[in-house]
Design a protein around this motif. Structure first.
Motif, PDB file in Angstrom:
ATOM      1  N   SER A 110     -12.779  14.627  20.614  1.00 11.47           N
ATOM      2  CA  SER A 110     -11.507  13.953  20.355  1.00 11.47           C
ATOM      3  C   SER A 110     -11.126  14.033  18.878  1.00 11.47           C
ATOM      4  N   LEU A 111      -9.835  13.916  18.645  1.00 13.13           N
ATOM      5  CA  LEU A 111      -9.293  13.879  17.292  1.00 13.13           C
ATOM      6  C   LEU A 111      -8.127  12.899  17.288  1.00 13.13           C
ATOM      7  N   ALA A 112      -8.164  11.931  16.386  1.00 13.32           N
ATOM      8  CA  ALA A 112      -7.082  10.949  16.262  1.00 13.32           C
ATOM      9  C   ALA A 112      -6.117  11.384  15.170  1.00 13.32           C
ATOM     10  N   LEU A 113      -4.839  11.501  15.527  1.00 14.78           N
ATOM     11  CA  LEU A 113      -3.773  11.740  14.560  1.00 14.78           C
ATOM     12  C   LEU A 113      -3.106  10.389  14.305  1.00 14.78           C
ATOM     13  N   ILE A 114      -3.056   9.983  13.060  1.00 22.58           N
ATOM     14  CA  ILE A 114      -2.715   8.605  12.707  1.00 22.58           C
ATOM     15  C   ILE A 114      -1.248   8.479  12.291  1.00 22.58           C
ATOM     16  N   GLU A 115      -0.611   7.398  12.756  1.00 22.54           N
ATOM     17  CA  GLU A 115       0.762   7.107  12.355  1.00 22.54           C
ATOM     18  C   GLU A 115       0.852   7.047  10.828  1.00 22.54           C
ATOM     19  N   GLY A 116       1.870   7.681  10.284  1.00 18.90           N
ATOM     20  CA  GLY A 116       2.053   7.656   8.843  1.00 18.90           C
ATOM     21  C   GLY A 116       1.400   8.805   8.106  1.00 18.90           C
ATOM     22  N   TRP A 117       0.573   9.608   8.798  1.00 15.12           N
ATOM     23  CA  TRP A 117      -0.005  10.788   8.157  1.00 15.12           C
ATOM     24  C   TRP A 117       1.071  11.821   7.883  1.00 15.12           C
ATOM     25  N   THR A 118       0.919  12.525   6.789  1.00 16.03           N
ATOM     26  CA  THR A 118       1.760  13.690   6.535  1.00 16.03           C
ATOM     27  C   THR A 118       1.185  14.891   7.265  1.00 16.03           C
ATOM     28  N   PHE A 119       1.975  15.953   7.326  1.00 13.92           N
ATOM     29  CA  PHE A 119       1.487  17.185   7.949  1.00 13.92           C
ATOM     30  C   PHE A 119       0.270  17.719   7.200  1.00 13.92           C
ATOM     31  N   ARG A 120       0.268  17.569   5.892  1.00 15.63           N
ATOM     32  CA  ARG A 120      -0.877  18.032   5.101  1.00 15.63           C
ATOM     33  C   ARG A 120      -2.140  17.256   5.481  1.00 15.63           C
ATOM     34  N   GLN A 121      -2.041  15.947   5.654  1.00 13.78           N
ATOM     35  CA  GLN A 121      -3.199  15.154   6.065  1.00 13.78           C
ATOM     36  C   GLN A 121      -3.665  15.517   7.469  1.00 13.78           C
ATOM     37  N   MET A 122      -2.705  15.731   8.369  1.00 13.80           N
ATOM     38  CA  MET A 122      -3.053  16.095   9.737  1.00 13.80           C
ATOM     39  C   MET A 122      -3.771  17.444   9.770  1.00 13.80           C
ATOM     40  N   ARG A 123      -3.273  18.377   8.991  1.00 13.51           N
ATOM     41  CA  ARG A 123      -3.873  19.712   8.969  1.00 13.51           C
ATOM     42  C   ARG A 123      -5.287  19.672   8.387  1.00 13.51           C
ATOM     43  N   ALA A 124      -5.496  18.823   7.404  1.00 13.60           N
ATOM     44  CA  ALA A 124      -6.836  18.673   6.836  1.00 13.60           C
ATOM     45  C   ALA A 124      -7.809  18.128   7.884  1.00 13.60           C
ATOM     46  N   ALA A 125      -7.340  17.189   8.704  1.00  7.97           N
ATOM     47  CA  ALA A 125      -8.192  16.635   9.765  1.00  7.97           C
ATOM     48  C   ALA A 125      -8.533  17.695  10.806  1.00  7.97           C
ATOM     49  N   LEU A 126      -7.563  18.522  11.157  1.00 11.43           N
ATOM     50  CA  LEU A 126      -7.818  19.619  12.089  1.00 11.43           C
ATOM     51  C   LEU A 126      -8.831  20.597  11.513  1.00 11.43           C
ATOM     52  N   ASP A 127      -8.640  20.968  10.260  1.00 22.47           N
ATOM     53  CA  ASP A 127      -9.530  21.943   9.623  1.00 22.47           C
ATOM     54  C   ASP A 127     -10.957  21.426   9.508  1.00 22.47           C
ATOM     55  N   ALA A 128     -11.103  20.102   9.394  1.00 24.51           N
ATOM     56  CA  ALA A 128     -12.428  19.520   9.200  1.00 24.51           C
ATOM     57  C   ALA A 128     -13.165  19.249  10.509  1.00 24.51           C
ATOM     58  N   HIS A 129     -12.467  19.353  11.633  1.00 27.31           N
ATOM     59  CA  HIS A 129     -13.120  19.004  12.908  1.00 27.31           C
ATOM     60  C   HIS A 129     -14.088  20.116  13.319  1.00 27.31           C
ATOM     61  N   PRO A 130     -15.366  19.782  13.514  1.00 28.70           N
ATOM     62  CA  PRO A 130     -16.367  20.823  13.779  1.00 28.70           C
ATOM     63  C   PRO A 130     -16.306  21.442  15.171  1.00 28.70           C
ATOM     64  N   ASP A 131     -15.603  20.792  16.103  1.00 30.40           N
ATOM     65  CA  ASP A 131     -15.604  21.275  17.487  1.00 30.40           C
ATOM     66  C   ASP A 131     -14.341  22.035  17.866  1.00 30.40           C
ATOM     67  N   LEU A 132     -13.448  22.246  16.902  1.00 34.37           N
ATOM     68  CA  LEU A 132     -12.246  23.035  17.152  1.00 34.37           C
ATOM     69  C   LEU A 132     -12.425  24.466  16.670  1.00 34.37           C
ATOM     70  N   GLN A 133     -11.723  25.365  17.324  1.00 37.12           N
ATOM     71  CA  GLN A 133     -11.624  26.735  16.825  1.00 37.12           C
ATOM     72  C   GLN A 133     -10.416  26.785  15.877  1.00 37.12           C
ATOM     73  N   HIS A 134     -10.645  27.179  14.649  1.00 38.25           N
ATOM     74  CA  HIS A 134      -9.634  27.006  13.606  1.00 38.25           C
ATOM     75  C   HIS A 134      -8.734  28.243  13.482  1.00 38.25           C
ATOM     76  N   ASP A 135      -7.912  28.448  14.498  1.00 39.02           N
ATOM     77  CA  ASP A 135      -7.025  29.607  14.500  1.00 39.02           C
ATOM     78  C   ASP A 135      -5.862  29.458  13.530  1.00 39.02           C
ATOM     79  N   SER A 136      -5.496  28.222  13.200  1.00 39.18           N
ATOM     80  CA  SER A 136      -4.323  28.001  12.344  1.00 39.18           C
ATOM     81  C   SER A 136      -4.672  27.895  10.866  1.00 39.18           C
ATOM     82  N   ARG A 137      -5.946  27.939  10.545  1.00 42.63           N
ATOM     83  CA  ARG A 137      -6.385  27.606   9.192  1.00 42.63           C
ATOM     84  C   ARG A 137      -5.696  28.436   8.120  1.00 42.63           C
ATOM     85  N   ASP A 138      -5.536  29.730   8.351  1.00 42.74           N
ATOM     86  CA  ASP A 138      -4.948  30.610   7.332  1.00 42.74           C
ATOM     87  C   ASP A 138      -3.476  30.924   7.596  1.00 42.74           C
ATOM     88  N   MET A 139      -2.874  30.221   8.552  1.00 47.94           N
ATOM     89  CA  MET A 139      -1.469  30.480   8.869  1.00 47.94           C
ATOM     90  C   MET A 139      -0.554  29.734   7.918  1.00 47.94           C
TER      91      MET A 139
END
Length: 337
Positions: A110-139
């Motif tokens: 699971s990954l929680a996206l929090i109210e009030g986060w910016t896109f930059r904060q959300m993307r950092a959370a995605l990039d840091a999640h160890p169980d996701l495949q990071h296809d968007s990291r360099d996009m």
């Protein structure tokens, strides 16, 4: 004698098969031990039942891979198993293992996206999640938006804050696609139920104001009134004059101290120098903020100030507002002395 040998030769394979079948029937419901009481096993995409059985055994379950394979094959389950991460606990039986693989009873991350986060904060959370495949990291942002099917040109505020569950190895683009679709669905549903006479030409404009309300709200009960203040200002062409938009415009260099020169420096996000809404949302608003903007409280308020406890004091005119500001500033100084 010869007839007996022939009869024995015919019967012996039947007895062997029957014994093997009885052994299999007995074995499939026997409790098995696992390493450390509980193990997690990954079954790769495209794995055959034979490969899955080997993965279960190598993952720490004391099961015979061959027996597990033949039970699944004889039961017609060998081609029905699903990939993913599976947890097996001490005492699990071979039958339960196969049933779990067929059901696809996988462990979800699971990954929680929090109210009030910016896109930059959300993307950092995605990039840091160890169980996701990071296809968007360099996009870049434009490519990412095209990949998830978004028509917008700016990603800020387009994703619905919620907890998203997924299988290990899921692409981060899949999570983004779901969060984007969720926001579009919720926003359009609430837009269809909006109050009459709102100063918005589109759901996107409502989303922009909802992001401001999200950032301005310290206490949830105040959202409808905070929304009413901004809507009242928009209706008469009054400047929104909200600090969070200025802070967003400053970007990652903001040091936590908003200065007078920041309020006077013009930018597309400075609502002290430019009328109307900023060009994009400034964060991810939650459903409550969107609802507050589309169905605001009816009020005559044009100002509000933080009381210091998370709630806000609302005023109808500048004189009332200035008195409230002095009152709560004095209270804060008293607490700090």
């Amino acid at each position: 004698m010869k007839k007996r040998l022939i009869l024995l030769a015919l019967i012996l394979p039947v007895l062997v098969i029957a014994a093997a079948a009885m052994s299999l029937v007995w074995y499939i419901d026997q409790p098995l031990s696992v390493v450390g009481e509980r193990v997690e096993v990954q079954v790769p995409r495209g794995a055959s039942m034979r490969q899955a059985a080997r993965a279960v055994a190598e993952g720490g379950v004391s099961v015979s891979p061959a027996t597990l394979y033949w039970f699944a094959r004889l039961g017609g389950h060998a081609h029905r198993i699903k990939a993913g991460s599976y947890v097996f606990e001490n005492g699990v039986s071979p039958r339960q293992i196969v049933e779990k693989l067929v059901r696809g009873d996988v462990v979800l991350q699971s990954l929680a996206l929090i109210e009030g986060w910016t896109f930059r904060q959300m993307r950092a959370a995605l990039d840091a999640h160890p169980d996701l495949q990071h296809d968007s990291r360099d996009m870049d942002e434009d490519t990412l938006l095209r990949q998830i099917g978004a028509a917008e040109t700016n990603a800020e505020g387009l994703f619905f804050p919620d907890t998203y569950h997924f299988e290990r190895g899921t692409s981060d683009l899949d999570v983004l696609r779901r969060a984007y679709g969720q926001m579009q669905s919720r926003l359009n549903d609430l837009w269809a139920k909006r109050a009459e006479g709102l100063p918005f030409d589109s759901p996107y404009q409502a989303l922009i104001l909802a992001s401001i309300v999200e950032k301005e709200t310290g206490k949830g009960d105040d959202r409808p009134l905070i929304a009413s203040v901004f809507i009242n200002r928009l209706r008469i062409g009054m400047l929104l004059q909200t600090d969070p938009t200025v802070i967003y415009g400053i970007g990652h260099t903001f040091d936590g101290n908003l200065r007078r020169r920041d309020l006077e420096r013009d930018s597309p996000y400075n609502t002290y120098t430019r009328p109307g809404l900023p060009p994009t949302p400034i964060a991810m608003p939650g459903e409550a903020a969107i609802e507050a903007v589309l169905n605001p409280a009816h009020s005559e308020f044009y100002y509000f100030v933080a009381r210091g406890d998370g709630s806000s004091q609302f005023s109808r005119n500048l004189n009332e507002h200035n008195r409230a500001v002095r009152q709560f500033q004095l209270q804060q100084k008293g607490k700090g002395s």
